[in-house]
Design a protein around this motif. Structure first.
Motif, PDB file in Angstrom:
ATOM      1  N   UNK A   1      -4.364  12.849 -17.964  1.00  0.00           N
ATOM      2  CA  UNK A   1      -5.246  13.640 -18.626  1.00  0.00           C
ATOM      3  C   UNK A   1      -5.454  12.568 -20.241  1.00  0.00           C
ATOM      4  N   UNK A   2      -6.739  12.320 -19.708  1.00  0.00           N
ATOM      5  CA  UNK A   2      -6.956  10.773 -21.082  1.00  0.00           C
ATOM      6  C   UNK A   2      -8.534  10.779 -20.887  1.00  0.00           C
ATOM      7  N   UNK A   3      -8.865  10.683 -21.986  1.00  0.00           N
ATOM      8  CA  UNK A   3     -10.606  10.497 -22.426  1.00  0.00           C
ATOM      9  C   UNK A   3     -10.956   9.035 -23.375  1.00  0.00           C
ATOM     10  N   UNK A   4     -12.063   8.371 -23.149  1.00  0.00           N
ATOM     11  CA  UNK A   4     -12.331   7.428 -22.799  1.00  0.00           C
ATOM     12  C   UNK A   4     -12.778   7.915 -24.302  1.00  0.00           C
ATOM     13  N   UNK A   5     -12.762   6.818 -25.177  1.00  0.00           N
ATOM     14  CA  UNK A   5     -13.826   6.775 -26.894  1.00  0.00           C
ATOM     15  C   UNK A   5     -14.560   6.942 -26.771  1.00  0.00           C
ATOM     16  N   UNK A   6     -15.087   8.202 -27.541  1.00  0.00           N
ATOM     17  CA  UNK A   6     -16.943   7.487 -27.885  1.00  0.00           C
ATOM     18  C   UNK A   6     -17.419   8.156 -26.621  1.00  0.00           C
ATOM     19  N   UNK A   7     -16.841   8.436 -25.400  1.00  0.00           N
ATOM     20  CA  UNK A   7     -17.614   8.881 -24.352  1.00  0.00           C
ATOM     21  C   UNK A   7     -17.400  10.455 -23.484  1.00  0.00           C
ATOM     22  N   UNK A   8     -16.246  10.323 -23.591  1.00  0.00           N
ATOM     23  CA  UNK A   8     -15.480  11.851 -23.240  1.00  0.00           C
ATOM     24  C   UNK A   8     -15.222  12.605 -24.367  1.00  0.00           C
ATOM     25  N   UNK A   9     -15.955  14.107 -24.430  1.00  0.00           N
ATOM     26  CA  UNK A   9     -15.332  14.483 -24.759  1.00  0.00           C
ATOM     27  C   UNK A   9     -15.192  15.860 -24.702  1.00  0.00           C
ATOM     28  N   UNK A  10     -14.479  15.698 -23.214  1.00  0.00           N
ATOM     29  CA  UNK A  10     -13.193  16.500 -22.812  1.00  0.00           C
ATOM     30  C   UNK A  10     -12.357  15.937 -21.925  1.00  0.00           C
ATOM     31  N   UNK A  11     -11.289  16.328 -22.081  1.00  0.00           N
ATOM     32  CA  UNK A  11     -10.474  14.427 -20.852  1.00  0.00           C
ATOM     33  C   UNK A  11     -10.346  15.088 -19.517  1.00  0.00           C
ATOM     34  N   UNK A  12     -10.140  13.999 -18.763  1.00  0.00           N
ATOM     35  CA  UNK A  12     -10.619  13.996 -17.736  1.00  0.00           C
ATOM     36  C   UNK A  12      -8.834  14.129 -16.693  1.00  0.00           C
ATOM     37  N   UNK A  13      -9.238  14.789 -15.587  1.00  0.00           N
ATOM     38  CA  UNK A  13      -7.891  14.790 -14.985  1.00  0.00           C
ATOM     39  C   UNK A  13      -8.160  14.240 -13.697  1.00  0.00           C
ATOM     40  N   UNK A  14      -6.678  14.234 -13.503  1.00  0.00           N
ATOM     41  CA  UNK A  14      -5.997  13.207 -12.806  1.00  0.00           C
ATOM     42  C   UNK A  14      -4.977  13.038 -12.076  1.00  0.00           C
ATOM     43  N   UNK A  15      -4.740  13.934 -10.424  1.00  0.00           N
ATOM     44  CA  UNK A  15      -3.572  14.061  -9.966  1.00  0.00           C
ATOM     45  C   UNK A  15      -2.521  12.391  -9.740  1.00  0.00           C
ATOM     46  N   UNK A  16      -1.951  12.676 -10.036  1.00  0.00           N
ATOM     47  CA  UNK A  16      -0.789  11.212 -10.054  1.00  0.00           C
ATOM     48  C   UNK A  16       0.366  12.161  -9.500  1.00  0.00           C
ATOM     49  N   UNK A  17       1.160  10.902  -8.633  1.00  0.00           N
ATOM     50  CA  UNK A  17       2.520  11.309  -7.721  1.00  0.00           C
ATOM     51  C   UNK A  17       3.052  10.209  -8.216  1.00  0.00           C
ATOM     52  N   UNK A  18       4.890  10.319  -9.221  1.00  0.00           N
ATOM     53  CA  UNK A  18       5.562   9.184  -9.725  1.00  0.00           C
ATOM     54  C   UNK A  18       6.961   9.700  -8.592  1.00  0.00           C
ATOM     55  N   UNK A  19       6.925   8.784  -8.236  1.00  0.00           N
ATOM     56  CA  UNK A  19       9.002   7.987  -7.515  1.00  0.00           C
ATOM     57  C   UNK A  19       9.963   8.068  -9.003  1.00  0.00           C
ATOM     58  N   UNK A  20      10.506   8.821  -9.154  1.00  0.00           N
ATOM     59  CA  UNK A  20      11.757   8.697  -9.622  1.00  0.00           C
ATOM     60  C   UNK A  20      13.354   8.927  -9.596  1.00  0.00           C
ATOM     61  N   UNK A  21      14.139   7.325 -10.387  1.00  0.00           N
ATOM     62  CA  UNK A  21      15.338   7.789 -10.007  1.00  0.00           C
ATOM     63  C   UNK A  21      15.904   8.151 -11.631  1.00  0.00           C
ATOM     64  N   UNK A  22      16.889   8.183 -11.366  1.00  0.00           N
ATOM     65  CA  UNK A  22      17.834   8.738 -12.614  1.00  0.00           C
ATOM     66  C   UNK A  22      18.825   8.240 -13.018  1.00  0.00           C
ATOM     67  N   UNK A  23      18.693   7.447 -14.022  1.00  0.00           N
ATOM     68  CA  UNK A  23      19.708   6.689 -14.946  1.00  0.00           C
ATOM     69  C   UNK A  23      21.019   6.586 -14.887  1.00  0.00           C
ATOM     70  N   UNK A  24      21.446   5.716 -15.316  1.00  0.00           N
ATOM     71  CA  UNK A  24      23.673   6.372 -15.459  1.00  0.00           C
ATOM     72  C   UNK A  24      23.040   7.470 -16.940  1.00  0.00           C
ATOM     73  N   UNK A  25      21.989   6.655 -17.616  1.00  0.00           N
ATOM     74  CA  UNK A  25      22.217   7.964 -19.561  1.00  0.00           C
ATOM     75  C   UNK A  25      21.528   9.554 -18.954  1.00  0.00           C
ATOM     76  N   UNK A  26      21.333   9.595 -17.434  1.00  0.00           N
ATOM     77  CA  UNK A  26      20.997  10.914 -17.196  1.00  0.00           C
ATOM     78  C   UNK A  26      19.840  11.040 -17.499  1.00  0.00           C
ATOM     79  N   UNK A  27      18.944  10.224 -18.328  1.00  0.00           N
ATOM     80  CA  UNK A  27      17.236   9.864 -17.913  1.00  0.00           C
ATOM     81  C   UNK A  27      16.489   9.657 -16.851  1.00  0.00           C
TER      82      UNK A  27
END
Length: 396
Positions: free
Chosen positions: A98-124
């Motif tokens: 969800x994001x808004x362009x400053x000065x133009x969007x009165x509410x957020x634009x919503x966009x579906x996204x897919x993330x590819x993830x991996x687990x680091x050694x610290x668990x993050x």
């Protein structure tokens, strides 16, 4: 009794241990923890975007499109995890951006996204890649570095375009805005956001549709039906391939046409037929240009010459981009001439009043008929007969 009591207590302990094992070793709480951990990473990622902090962004994942976005003025940026699919130390996640362009969007634009993830050694969790979700449109920064040009009444965002080209779009948009206000009135935002991708394929990506659907279409406008006061700003999305072949007047007419859609959005909905919304946008676009009906409606002029005047106003189906090109052109021309006739016979204020009356109706059924009676004092049959006679008179 005491013995039974001791056995019962021992069984209770065993049961508690079993439940602990089931909860600790089972899926739901662990999955919940994973989602919460990922959400915290994405919250830091969003903060890095807002603060333009490259180092902080890299701590959450690959650089990806981060540099492409740096020129875009943002009012907000956030993620919400909707699903996480884990396989060992890798996963994919579905999130809402969800994001808004400053000065133009009165509410957020919503966009579906897919993330590819991996687990680091610290668990993050670490974001290896972020892309549009299946069946979701691209964002402009998915296509390359976004250049930004601010006009007096416009914000132009482009990829693969020169600064000079984007300034020309801003000039066209800055002329379109007051022209639209002069016809429609001041009850709209009074500015426009224009997206200019590198090519037709880029336009199709922004719309989440095949390029073949928009070949030959110079621009389209996207926005929420009904245009609620707190809705994100409409986006005028340009097809630079088709736009480039237009002359100076054609380019201005297109930008004014699309800007009209932005202005009228709050009074355009399911009750509005396309002959009216597209015809009105063309009427504003051609207003004051001096273009004659023969010049602006060549396909209908040929139909009139062949004694093939349409029997009825264009249907919504006639406006399909992937259909017959001649039929599509006649639909636009027929809608324009219907609005031109109203402006000429009843006056420009009545045309605007008619448009609002149709769009403010709760459903398509009866919307045109009711507005014709209330605003213009006529019936659909009488209006259609007058329109057909108008075609013969103006194009014969």
């Amino acid at each position: 009794m005491a013995g039974r009591g001791r056995a019962s207590g021992s069984g209770a302990v065993a049961l508690v241990l079993l439940l602990v094992c089931l909860v600790g070793c089972g899926g739901k709480p662990a999955a919940t923890t994973d989602r919460k951990d990922l959400q915290r990473v994405l919250d830091r990622r969003a903060s890095a975007v807002m603060e333009r902090d490259r180092t902080a962004f890299l701590k959450t994942g690959a650089l990806s499109w981060f540099e492409n976005l740096r020129g875009v003025p943002l009012a907000s940026w956030s993620y919400r995890v909707t699903a996480l699919h884990r396989s060992g130390d890798t996963a994919t996640a579905d999130v809402d951006l969800r994001y808004q362009v400053q000065g133009y969007d009165k509410a957020p634009v919503t966009a579906g996204r897919t993330l590819t993830l991996s687990r680091e050694q610290d668990g993050q969790w670490y974001v290896d890649a972020e892309a549009p979700a299946e069946k979701s449109a691209q964002q402009l920064w998915d296509q390359g570095e976004v250049a930004v040009v601010r006009g007096a009444h416009s914000l132009v965002l482009g990829v693969g375009q020169t600064s000079e080209a984007l300034h020309r779009y801003a000039d066209l948009a800055d002329r379109a805005v007051p022209a639209v206000t002069g016809a429609w009135g001041p009850d709209w935002a009074g500015h426009v956001v224009v997206l200019v991708p590198k090519s037709l394929d880029g336009m199709a990506g922004l719309l989440g549709s095949p390029a073949s659907s928009y070949r030959g279409i110079a621009a389209v406008t996207t926005g929420e039906v009904g245009g609620a006061p707190n809705a994100p700003a409409d986006r005028v999305i340009v097809n630079p391939d088709a736009y480039a072949v237009l002359g100076a007047l054609g380019k201005q007419v297109v930008l004014t046409h699309e800007t009209t859609h932005v202005a009228t959005r709050a009074h355009t909905g399911a009750a509005t037929p396309l002959w009216l919304s597209e015809g009105y946008a063309d009427w504003v676009g051609y207003r004051g240009t001096g273009r004659t009906p023969e010049q602006a409606a060549p396909e209908l002029a040929r139909a009139v010459a062949d004694e093939a005047v349409p029997e009825a106003l264009p249907t919504d189906r006639d406006f399909g981009f992937s259909g017959d090109a001649t039929k599509l052109a006649q639909a636009y021309e027929g809608g324009w001439l219907a609005c031109r006739m109203i402006a000429g016979e009843w006056g420009e204020p009545k045309l605007g009043e008619f448009y609002r009356a149709v769009g403010d109706h709760k459903a398509r059924a009866g919307s045109v008929e009711g507005a014709l009676k209330k605003v213009l004092g006529t019936t659909l049959e009488e209006f259609t007969d007058a329109w057909r006679a108008y075609l013969r008179d103006q194009l014969g």
